[in-house]
Design a protein around this motif. Structure first.
Motif, PDB file in Angstrom:
ATOM      1  N   VAL A 138      -0.060   2.632 -11.115  1.00 21.69           N
ATOM      2  CA  VAL A 138       1.209   1.922 -11.268  1.00 21.69           C
ATOM      3  C   VAL A 138       2.340   2.657 -10.560  1.00 21.69           C
ATOM      4  CG1 VAL A 138       2.951   1.200 -12.944  1.00 21.69           C
ATOM      5  CG2 VAL A 138       0.524   0.781 -13.396  1.00 21.69           C
ATOM      6  N   ASN A 139       2.403   3.976 -10.719  1.00 24.48           N
ATOM      7  CA  ASN A 139       3.496   4.749 -10.131  1.00 24.48           C
ATOM      8  C   ASN A 139       3.386   4.885  -8.616  1.00 24.48           C
ATOM      9  OD1 ASN A 139       4.599   5.157 -12.673  1.00 24.48           O
ATOM     10  ND2 ASN A 139       3.448   7.047 -13.001  1.00 24.48           N
ATOM     11  N   SER A 140       2.259   4.497  -8.041  1.00 21.97           N
ATOM     12  CA  SER A 140       2.097   4.607  -6.591  1.00 21.97           C
ATOM     13  C   SER A 140       2.782   3.475  -5.834  1.00 21.97           C
ATOM     14  CB  SER A 140       0.603   4.633  -6.227  1.00 21.97           C
ATOM     15  OG  SER A 140       0.002   3.373  -6.488  1.00 21.97           O
ATOM     16  N   PHE A 141       3.198   2.422  -6.531  1.00 18.92           N
ATOM     17  CA  PHE A 141       3.887   1.320  -5.860  1.00 18.92           C
ATOM     18  C   PHE A 141       5.333   1.719  -5.587  1.00 18.92           C
ATOM     19  CE2 PHE A 141       0.279  -0.901  -7.556  1.00 18.92           C
ATOM     20  CZ  PHE A 141       0.039  -1.911  -6.642  1.00 18.92           C
ATOM     21  N   PRO A 142       5.837   1.472  -4.385  1.00 20.55           N
ATOM     22  CA  PRO A 142       7.198   1.888  -4.029  1.00 20.55           C
ATOM     23  C   PRO A 142       8.243   1.007  -4.683  1.00 20.55           C
ATOM     24  CG  PRO A 142       6.242   0.598  -2.257  1.00 20.55           C
ATOM     25  CD  PRO A 142       5.150   0.779  -3.277  1.00 20.55           C
ATOM     26  N   GLU A 143       9.502   1.431  -4.558  1.00 21.48           N
ATOM     27  CA  GLU A 143      10.610   0.664  -5.116  1.00 21.48           C
ATOM     28  C   GLU A 143      10.869  -0.611  -4.322  1.00 21.48           C
ATOM     29  OE1 GLU A 143      12.350   0.948  -7.800  1.00 21.48           O
ATOM     30  OE2 GLU A 143      11.370   2.750  -8.519  1.00 21.48           O
ATOM     31  N   GLY A 144      10.742  -0.532  -3.007  1.00 23.24           N
ATOM     32  CA  GLY A 144      11.032  -1.684  -2.163  1.00 23.24           C
ATOM     33  C   GLY A 144       9.888  -2.666  -2.121  1.00 23.24           C
ATOM     34  N   PRO A 145       9.916  -3.565  -1.140  1.00 20.78           N
ATOM     35  CA  PRO A 145       8.840  -4.550  -0.996  1.00 20.78           C
ATOM     36  C   PRO A 145       7.498  -3.879  -0.761  1.00 20.78           C
ATOM     37  CG  PRO A 145      10.748  -5.164   0.322  1.00 20.78           C
ATOM     38  CD  PRO A 145      10.993  -3.772  -0.158  1.00 20.78           C
ATOM     39  N   GLY A 156     -10.757  -8.135   1.735  1.00 20.56           N
ATOM     40  CA  GLY A 156      -9.439  -7.735   2.244  1.00 20.56           C
ATOM     41  C   GLY A 156      -8.498  -7.069   1.159  1.00 20.56           C
ATOM     42  N   GLY A 157      -7.535  -6.558   1.208  1.00 25.18           N
ATOM     43  CA  GLY A 157      -6.836  -5.906   0.114  1.00 25.18           C
ATOM     44  C   GLY A 157      -5.468  -5.363   0.480  1.00 25.18           C
ATOM     45  N   GLY A 158      -4.930  -4.365  -0.319  1.00 22.22           N
ATOM     46  CA  GLY A 158      -3.572  -3.858  -0.134  1.00 22.22           C
ATOM     47  C   GLY A 158      -3.526  -2.534   0.610  1.00 22.22           C
ATOM     48  N   ILE A 159      -2.323  -2.061   0.899  1.00 23.66           N
ATOM     49  CA  ILE A 159      -2.160  -0.823   1.651  1.00 23.66           C
ATOM     50  C   ILE A 159      -0.984  -0.048   1.075  1.00 23.66           C
ATOM     51  CG2 ILE A 159      -0.641  -1.873   3.382  1.00 23.66           C
ATOM     52  CD1 ILE A 159      -1.874  -0.053   5.443  1.00 23.66           C
ATOM     53  N   GLY A 160      -1.065   1.284   1.093  1.00 24.05           N
ATOM     54  CA  GLY A 160       0.065   2.109   0.698  1.00 24.05           C
ATOM     55  C   GLY A 160       0.151   2.387  -0.784  1.00 24.05           C
ATOM     56  N   THR A 161      -0.865   2.056  -1.580  1.00 24.77           N
ATOM     57  CA  THR A 161      -0.855   2.350  -3.002  1.00 24.77           C
ATOM     58  C   THR A 161      -2.157   3.035  -3.373  1.00 24.77           C
ATOM     59  OG1 THR A 161      -1.940   0.341  -3.813  1.00 24.77           O
ATOM     60  CG2 THR A 161       0.402   0.172  -3.313  1.00 24.77           C
ATOM     61  N   ALA A 162      -2.223   3.415  -4.650  1.00 24.24           N
ATOM     62  CA  ALA A 162      -3.423   4.100  -5.136  1.00 24.24           C
ATOM     63  C   ALA A 162      -4.356   3.157  -5.871  1.00 24.24           C
ATOM     64  CB  ALA A 162      -3.024   5.259  -6.061  1.00 24.24           C
ATOM     65  N   TYR A 163      -4.202   1.856  -5.663  1.00 25.42           N
ATOM     66  CA  TYR A 163      -5.082   0.909  -6.352  1.00 25.42           C
ATOM     67  C   TYR A 163      -6.534   1.126  -5.934  1.00 25.42           C
ATOM     68  CZ  TYR A 163      -6.147  -3.365  -8.923  1.00 25.42           C
ATOM     69  OH  TYR A 163      -6.640  -4.262  -9.838  1.00 25.42           O
ATOM     70  N   GLU A 164      -6.765   1.655  -4.716  1.00 23.15           N
ATOM     71  CA  GLU A 164      -8.125   1.857  -4.238  1.00 23.15           C
ATOM     72  C   GLU A 164      -8.749   3.144  -4.771  1.00 23.15           C
ATOM     73  OE1 GLU A 164      -7.993   1.697  -0.010  1.00 23.15           O
ATOM     74  OE2 GLU A 164      -6.879  -0.172   0.045  1.00 23.15           O
ATOM     75  N   THR A 165      -8.028   3.908  -5.598  1.00 22.64           N
ATOM     76  CA  THR A 165      -8.562   5.159  -6.137  1.00 22.64           C
ATOM     77  C   THR A 165      -9.722   4.863  -7.075  1.00 22.64           C
ATOM     78  OG1 THR A 165      -6.350   6.126  -6.039  1.00 22.64           O
ATOM     79  CG2 THR A 165      -7.990   7.248  -7.410  1.00 22.64           C
TER      80      THR A 165
END
Length: 258
Positions: free
Chosen positions: A157-164, A95-104
């Motif tokens: 790192v820069n792909s994470f948004p400012e909000g939650p 399972g994992g995260g969504i909306g970031t580039a960690y999966e790159t």
């Protein structure tokens, strides 16, 4: 039956035997894992400053001290997070995260991209993007700095948004129990005593630790079975323990006299 204990080093013979089995488990479960990654585990315990983490290793052993599984955890006190490096069971027990580039992928032709799984451990507050950036940077730079380029780390790192941080919905959801269980008469139920003062019970020499969130989860599932009868805890004076010891000693003396 098995017990869980913490290993602080590979100096004692019993720990050396555990490390030998631990290496074998890693080779069996992950045959492509580099040998250098397997051999560096003792160093993580000896030299926490080198990696910038405090490493914690737990092994699960049966009655013959055969390792059935283990978990290696990295703790970062300043950023207040833990990173689960490994959690494995022996081959015979398994399972994992969504909306970031960690999966790159690290390389464009890689077919095995990394995934990050986040567990808030029962905390209701969402994970802020600023905290996620600091945590992910620490993981990639300190643990995988020999594999990840500075450009790749900056991209993730820069792909994470400012909000939650938005989390992906769980892949597997717990299904509600719908079958009807026969009711159990109260006199047939098992007495269940839970002392809320023991939510956290840590026996260092046995490597046992329990967390309140896990205790509550277990109690919720036990209540659904209708097999247990909750009983309130009772307080006993200290002299009760002494009287019990004297009774046991008298019994031993009586048997010896016979």
């Amino acid at each position: 039956m098995f017990r869980i204990r913490r290993i602080y080093d590979d100096l004692r013979p019993v720990n050396q035997a555990a490390f030998s089995q631990l290496r074998q488990i890693l080779r069996e479960q992950f045959p492509l894992l580099a040998q250098r990654d397997i051999d560096k585990i003792p160093e993580l315990l000896h030299n926490p400053r080198k990696q910038g983490f405090r490493s914690v290793l737990y092994v699960a052993e049966d009655g013959r001290q055969r390792v059935q599984g283990f978990a290696l955890l990295s703790h970062e006190a300043n950023l207040t997070f833990c990173f689960l490096d490994y959690i494995f069971a022996a081959k015979c027990t398994t399972g994992g995260g969504i909306g970031t580039a960690y999966e790159t992928p690290l390389k464009p032709d890689d077919d095995n991209p990394p995934y990050l799984v986040f567990d808030p451990l029962g905390q209701p507050e969402p994970l802020p993007g600023s905290a996620a950036r600091r945590i992910v940077r620490a993981i990639l730079e300190r643990r995988y700095g020999d594999l990840c380029t500075p450009e790749y780390i900056a991209l993730v790192v820069n792909s994470f948004p400012e909000g939650p941080v938005a989390l992906r919905a769980p892949r597997c959801r717990k299904k509600a129990i719908t079958e009807t269980r026969p009711s159990t008469a109260r006199h047939q139920r098992i007495a269940l005593v839970v002392n809320d003062r023991h939510d956290i019970h840590h026996v260092r020499e046995r490597g046992y630790v329990e967390a309140p969130v896990r205790v509550r989860t277990l109690l919720q599932e036990l209540e659904k079975t209708s097999l247990f009868a909750p009983q309130p805890p009772r307080l006993f004076p200290e002299r009760a323990a002494g009287e019990r010891c004297r009774t046991a000693a008298d019994e031993v003396c009586t048997r010896a006299a016979c």
